[in-house]
Design an enzyme around this catalytic site. Structure first.
Site, PDB file in Angstrom:
ATOM      1  N   ASN A 111       8.088  14.520 -18.711  1.00 28.59           N
ATOM      2  CA  ASN A 111       6.636  14.453 -18.509  1.00 28.59           C
ATOM      3  C   ASN A 111       5.980  13.396 -19.398  1.00 28.59           C
ATOM      4  O   ASN A 111       5.159  12.607 -18.935  1.00 28.59           O
ATOM      5  CB  ASN A 111       6.007  15.828 -18.759  1.00 28.59           C
ATOM      6  CG  ASN A 111       6.512  16.869 -17.771  1.00 28.59           C
ATOM      7  OD1 ASN A 111       7.154  16.511 -16.778  1.00 28.59           O
ATOM      8  ND2 ASN A 111       6.236  18.134 -18.031  1.00 28.59           N
ATOM      9  N   HIS A 157     -29.228 -12.041   5.151  1.00 29.34           N
ATOM     10  CA  HIS A 157     -29.030 -11.503   6.507  1.00 29.34           C
ATOM     11  C   HIS A 157     -28.205 -12.464   7.365  1.00 29.34           C
ATOM     12  O   HIS A 157     -28.313 -12.441   8.582  1.00 29.34           O
ATOM     13  CB  HIS A 157     -30.371 -11.219   7.204  1.00 29.34           C
ATOM     14  CG  HIS A 157     -31.361 -10.478   6.362  1.00 29.34           C
ATOM     15  ND1 HIS A 157     -31.569  -9.116   6.464  1.00 29.34           N
ATOM     16  CD2 HIS A 157     -32.195 -10.900   5.366  1.00 29.34           C
ATOM     17  CE1 HIS A 157     -32.492  -8.733   5.582  1.00 29.34           C
ATOM     18  NE2 HIS A 157     -32.883  -9.805   4.903  1.00 29.34           N
ATOM     19  N   SER A 278      -1.734 -20.893  17.348  1.00 34.05           N
ATOM     20  CA  SER A 278      -1.623 -19.889  18.399  1.00 34.05           C
ATOM     21  C   SER A 278      -0.445 -20.241  19.293  1.00 34.05           C
ATOM     22  O   SER A 278      -0.171 -21.415  19.533  1.00 34.05           O
ATOM     23  CB  SER A 278      -2.913 -19.861  19.222  1.00 34.05           C
ATOM     24  OG  SER A 278      -2.664 -19.338  20.507  1.00 34.05           O
ATOM     25  N   LYS A 284      -5.492 -24.362  18.604  1.00 32.66           N
ATOM     26  CA  LYS A 284      -5.978 -23.423  17.600  1.00 32.66           C
ATOM     27  C   LYS A 284      -5.442 -23.673  16.194  1.00 32.66           C
ATOM     28  O   LYS A 284      -4.290 -24.025  15.994  1.00 32.66           O
ATOM     29  CB  LYS A 284      -5.579 -21.997  18.007  1.00 32.66           C
ATOM     30  CG  LYS A 284      -6.333 -21.485  19.217  1.00 32.66           C
ATOM     31  CD  LYS A 284      -7.726 -21.027  18.874  1.00 32.66           C
ATOM     32  CE  LYS A 284      -7.704 -19.585  18.436  1.00 32.66           C
ATOM     33  NZ  LYS A 284      -9.051 -19.134  18.070  1.00 32.66           N
TER      34      LYS A 284
HETATM   35  N1  ARG Z   1       9.803  11.734 -11.338  1.00 32.90           N
HETATM   36  C1  ARG Z   1       8.809  12.488 -12.026  1.00 32.90           C
HETATM   37  C2  ARG Z   1       7.433  11.843 -11.802  1.00 32.90           C
HETATM   38  O1  ARG Z   1       7.412  10.762 -11.383  1.00 32.90           O
HETATM   39  C3  ARG Z   1       9.087  12.518 -13.482  1.00 32.90           C
HETATM   40  C4  ARG Z   1       8.536  13.712 -14.180  1.00 32.90           C
HETATM   41  C5  ARG Z   1       9.211  14.937 -13.699  1.00 32.90           C
HETATM   42  N2  ARG Z   1       8.937  16.056 -14.539  1.00 32.90           N
HETATM   43  C6  ARG Z   1       9.267  17.255 -14.161  1.00 32.90           C
HETATM   44  N3  ARG Z   1       9.007  18.215 -14.987  1.00 32.90           N
HETATM   45  N4  ARG Z   1       9.746  17.505 -12.975  1.00 32.90           N
HETATM   46  O2  ARG Z   1       6.431  12.443 -12.029  1.00 32.90           O
END
Ligand code: ARG
Length: 459
Positions: A111, A157, A278, A284
């Site tokens: 993450n 316009h 074209s 064209k």
């Molecule tokens: N491939 C995942 C993404 O792009 C990476 C993170 C995945 N994390 C997880 N807890 N599944 O978000």
């Protein structure tokens, strides 16, 4: 068989369709360099705080370079079963260096890893946008210099309004693109904090040094809240928003080029390099590059709407929904960089037609405002009354089938008896633009000041 990275509690492997919907390796392989950079910084930090031995960290850091060269050399076997770039790299590292590879993921999660990689990638794209925008500004500036005295119609316009100069018109886009650069620079500044070490969401019990990894990766600081660090995608939304606004600007210039290059306008000639023919109509020459640029905003804005919709209402912290962030940003970035390059080439090659521009500038009673201003200045008429008198002269010219400068002094006096010969001095288009000397106005010497200021800024 179950996944070697997280399959401890699983007896069975995923369904083939589960694997297909789950895998991001098809596109997130583009994060390989950032992923390896991040992992190398993480390994060095783990060693420096004593979590890894120096020899393990060295093996990991060396091995990661090997993996990177395999990827960049096109010899890497990406495996959808390993889902994403993070696990593909780590699995290969295991093959290359053995046991130490398994220690790399200490005090880290995918993450914070993906959030770090993606920030680094978007940061590079902010820099690429800056480079592309500067190149386009320079091309416009060169056009502006060449056409600082070239009179053309200014429109409102899409009806002829008042004469302006080609230089003034080009510089309008230079200003817009300057603000676009500011937006990418802002986005870059705000995104430049490191999520690495936020781990899954709560931080880690290991004595890591997040300042060290932040510094190694060129971030200004570690992000201060681990939940925010793994949940935030506003940096990507900001990049997409800046891209969408920039693409709107490109689409407006593209539309003007499409109009200007028609046989009806003949304001510019496009070079062969940026046009197509074209297959049926031999005569064209179509402005396809401009048309495509006019359309590309669709993809970029679509990407922005797509990711806004993914992120809306997502609870903290990470949800797999967020894996849908990358394709949108990749596509928008690719589209924007290509668009900037194409527009730069097209603008550099396009040739304004001074005669057609000047002739068009004199149509549509474009100096009527100059006439009204003369009445205010010379006869001290209130502007509203001057406007009315001028309007009646426009109607008279329309009835006679001529332009304002073609009216006789008698015609003029029929609308207001105070009018003298001097009025004809302000009805020419060159006079008109030269008189508009207010700051930011179209007078050639005013525009030249702006051109000089931008030349200085752009180097
Ligand atoms: N491939 C995942 C993404 O792009 C990476 C993170 C995945 N994390 C997880 N807890 N599944 O978000």
């Amino acid at each position: 068989t179950s996944n070697t990275m997280w399959g401890g509690r699983f007896a069975a492997g995923p369904d083939a369709i589960m694997e297909a919907i789950n895998a991001s390796i098809g596109y997130d392989r583009r994060l390989a360099r950032q992923d390896i950079e991040g992992s190398r910084a993480h390994a060095a930090m783990l060693a420096s705080v004593g979590i890894l031995t120096d020899s393990d960290a060295d093996a990991i850091r060396e091995g990661l370079l090997t993996v990177l060269s395999e990827i960049e050399g096109g010899q890497f076997d990406f495996k959808p079963a390993l889902e994403d770039i993070h696990m593909n790299v780590e699995a290969r590292l295991k093959e290359v260096v053995g046991e130490p590879a398994g220690r790399l993921h200490t005090a880290r999660s995918r993450n914070d890893q993906v959030a770090t990689d993606f920030r680094l990638w978007v940061r590079d794209q902010c820099d690429a946008a800056e480079t592309g925008l500067v190149a386009l500004q320079k091309a416009l500036l060169t056009q502006a210099e060449a056409g600082a005295d070239m009179v053309m119609p200014g429109f409102t316009h899409l009806q002829v309004a008042q004469p302006v100069t080609w230089g003034h018109h080009m510089m309008a886009y230079v200003e817009m693109l300057g603000r676009d650069r500011g937006r990418f620079a802002d986005a870059r500044r705000r995104l430049n904090e490191s999520p690495l070490g936020a781990a899954a969401l709560a931080g880690t019990s290991f004595p890591i040094d997040r300042h060290m990894t932040a510094g190694a990766l060129g971030f200004d600081a570690p992000m201060a809240n681990s939940l925010d660090a793994v949940s935030a995608r506003d940096f990507a939304l900001e990049f997409l928003s800046a891209s969408a606004i920039c693409a709107v600007h490109l689409s407006r210039l593209a539309e003007e080029i499409v109009i200007w290059s028609t046989a009806q306008f003949r304001f510019v000639a496009l070079s062969d390099r940026w046009s197509t023919g074209s297959s049926i109509m031999p005569q064209k020459k179509n402005p396809d590059a401009a048309e495509l640029l006019r359309a590309k905003i669709g993809r970029i804005l679509g990407a922005a709407v797509g990711l806004f919709t993914v992120m809306k209402g997502l609870p903290l912290a990470y949800s797999k929904d967020m894996q849908e962030d990358k394709e949108q940003v990749f596509d928008a970035a690719d589209t924007l960089m290509l668009s900037l390059a194409a527009m730069t080439g097209m603008v550099s090659d396009m040739a304004p037609n001074a005669d057609a521009l000047r002739a068009a500038a004199a149509t549509g009673f474009s100096t009527a405002t100059d006439l009204a201003d003369w009445l205010v200045r010379e006869l001290n008429l209130p502007f509203r009354e001057a406007h009315h008198v001028t309007g009646s002269l426009v109607a008279l010219a329309e009835r006679k089938g001529c332009d304002l400068p073609d009216l006789t002094l008698e015609d003029m006096r029929s609308a207001h008896e105070g009018i003298t010969e001097g009025v004809f001095d302000v009805l020419g288009v060159e006079n008109s633009v030269a008189s508009r000397r207010s700051y930011g106005g179209t007078a050639p010497d005013r525009v030249r000041e702006q051109i000089a200021a931008w030349r200085e800024r752009l180097g």
